[in-house]
Design a protein around this motif. Structure first.
Motif, PDB file in Angstrom:
ATOM      1  N   GLN A  68      -3.279  11.245 -10.092  1.00  0.00           N
ATOM      2  CA  GLN A  68      -3.761  10.830  -8.765  1.00  0.00           C
ATOM      3  C   GLN A  68      -5.073  10.043  -8.851  1.00  0.00           C
ATOM      4  N   GLU A  71      -3.955   6.606  -9.852  1.00  0.00           N
ATOM      5  CA  GLU A  71      -3.388   5.864  -8.719  1.00  0.00           C
ATOM      6  C   GLU A  71      -4.494   5.318  -7.817  1.00  0.00           C
ATOM      7  N   SER A  75      -5.283   1.419  -7.323  1.00  0.00           N
ATOM      8  CA  SER A  75      -5.266   0.856  -5.961  1.00  0.00           C
ATOM      9  C   SER A  75      -6.524   0.048  -5.700  1.00  0.00           C
ATOM     10  N   ALA A 132       4.982   4.857 -13.353  1.00  0.00           N
ATOM     11  CA  ALA A 132       5.423   5.310 -12.029  1.00  0.00           C
ATOM     12  C   ALA A 132       4.396   4.952 -10.956  1.00  0.00           C
ATOM     13  N   VAL A 133       3.128   5.103 -11.311  1.00  0.00           N
ATOM     14  CA  VAL A 133       2.061   4.765 -10.365  1.00  0.00           C
ATOM     15  C   VAL A 133       2.082   3.268 -10.060  1.00  0.00           C
ATOM     16  N   ARG A 135       4.543   1.179 -10.367  1.00  0.00           N
ATOM     17  CA  ARG A 135       5.781   0.930  -9.626  1.00  0.00           C
ATOM     18  C   ARG A 135       5.610   1.228  -8.143  1.00  0.00           C
ATOM     19  N   ARG A 136       5.009   2.392  -7.849  1.00  0.00           N
ATOM     20  CA  ARG A 136       4.820   2.816  -6.465  1.00  0.00           C
ATOM     21  C   ARG A 136       3.920   1.814  -5.742  1.00  0.00           C
ATOM     22  N   ILE A 137       2.865   1.381  -6.430  1.00  0.00           N
ATOM     23  CA  ILE A 137       1.929   0.445  -5.798  1.00  0.00           C
ATOM     24  C   ILE A 137       2.593  -0.905  -5.564  1.00  0.00           C
ATOM     25  N   ALA A 139       5.777  -1.495  -5.202  1.00  0.00           N
ATOM     26  CA  ALA A 139       6.821  -1.366  -4.178  1.00  0.00           C
ATOM     27  C   ALA A 139       6.232  -1.217  -2.783  1.00  0.00           C
ATOM     28  N   THR A 140       5.212  -0.349  -2.652  1.00  0.00           N
ATOM     29  CA  THR A 140       4.752  -0.043  -1.299  1.00  0.00           C
ATOM     30  C   THR A 140       3.781  -1.082  -0.745  1.00  0.00           C
TER      31      THR A 140
ATOM     32  N   VAL B 178      11.169  -1.114 -11.854  1.00  0.00           N
ATOM     33  CA  VAL B 178      10.990  -1.302 -10.416  1.00  0.00           C
ATOM     34  C   VAL B 178      12.366  -1.413  -9.756  1.00  0.00           C
TER      35      VAL B 178
END
Lengths: 204, 204
Positions: A68, A71, A75, A132-133, A135-137, A139-140, B178
């Protein structure tokens, strides 16, 4: 729980909570630096706490796990890419390929932004959690905003293939440094890459 | 130098030199495995020798430094990409984009070829020496052969930008994973990527 309880868990100790926002920022700055220098695998919450001059409990209190903190640090690193260049998305759709290509090249030409980005890329390539982190960033934040503007089928896949052209360009130019691409004039690259990015996003 | 000399340096000991080609192959196989598992940074010549069941001196004798063992191991890993699919280069030039895209996707869909390739990519992203080896192999083998067939200006830059599209596709699909790209039907990807690769290589 009283003030006599050991300070390692739970709420931050009173002396530090006086300047909480400052401490949070300091932890985040330290996290970016430590992750940049050592990569995800070799970074620990304890190491980040030490660099920030705070107790590790305070890092856990604000961010939770190492994943976290990573992440949050990523960010912040990507904040310019996500927030500043609204013009990329907001300008005319038929110039979005060139604006996006110019922006990505610009960010990677500048050593100040290149160093933390390189650290994120290295961490994401080496570690599943860091991937994974990342990827999430992507994507979102990054892709969703462009995809939202595209009125085409397979908008997400298109945006990812456009991103693939840019990611590969960065990999070969700035990470692996293959010549002549590594030393090519940015305008020459833009002339070839921008139409590809545009085509992925908007061609029929 | 006599048989009484310590066995650590110089020519391989006589008992081993009887089956030299076998030993060389065994070292190379061991090197690919150890580099795959541990990455460039954490691999040592001693570790490779141990995995191959030979004296470290024999590794040095055949290959020289760790960098040179890595280059040999990577060359073997890339051998299918460099030698097998001559059809990619030898078929009609106007289908080279599709043949190249199909080939790269095929190699990465197959776990047997994907694992060592992933190790090479990770090493190249993390370590300057490994990146230099990767760069040399790309430049001297993979790209040169395609570039030789292109009768266009900036043939090398074009080939590298085509490679960039494929590298980025592999990064987002197989390394960062992704979605929806990671699970997309290969034919759907080929339909969008092949024309881009073709365009980079041969468009006016």
């Amino acid at each position: 729980m009283t003030e006599a309880t050991p300070r390692r868990r739970g709420r931050p100790p009173r002396a530090q909570s006086a300047d909480l926002p400052a401490a949070r920022d300091r932890i985040l700055d330290a996290a970016r630096e430590v992750f940049s220098e050592r990569g995800y695998d070799k970074t620990s919450v304890r190491g980040i706490a030490k660099a920030a001059g705070v107790d590790p409990a305070l890092v856990h209190h604000y961010f939770g796990s190492k994943e976290q903190v990573f992440e949050a640090a990523v960010s912040v690193t990507f904040a310019p890419a996500m927030d500043a260049p609204k013009a990329i998305e907001e300008g005319p759709l038929d110039g979005v390929g060139e604006r996006l290509t110019r922006f990505v090249l610009g960010v990677w030409e500048d050593p100040v932004t290149r160093t933390p980005l390189l650290a994120v890329v290295r961490s994401a390539v080496n570690n599943e959690t860091a991937a994974a982190v990342f990827r999430r960033i992507i994507a979102t934040h990054v892709l969703r905003r462009i995809v939202a503007r595209l009125a085409v089928p397979d908008a997400e896949l298109r945006a990812e293939l456009a991103a693939a052209q840019l990611v590969g360009m960065v990999m070969l130019r700035h990470v692996i440094k293959v010549e002549p691409l590594a030393s090519a004039d940015p305008e020459k690259i833009i002339a070839r890459v921008a139409p590809v990015v545009q085509g992925h996003l908007t061609s029929p």
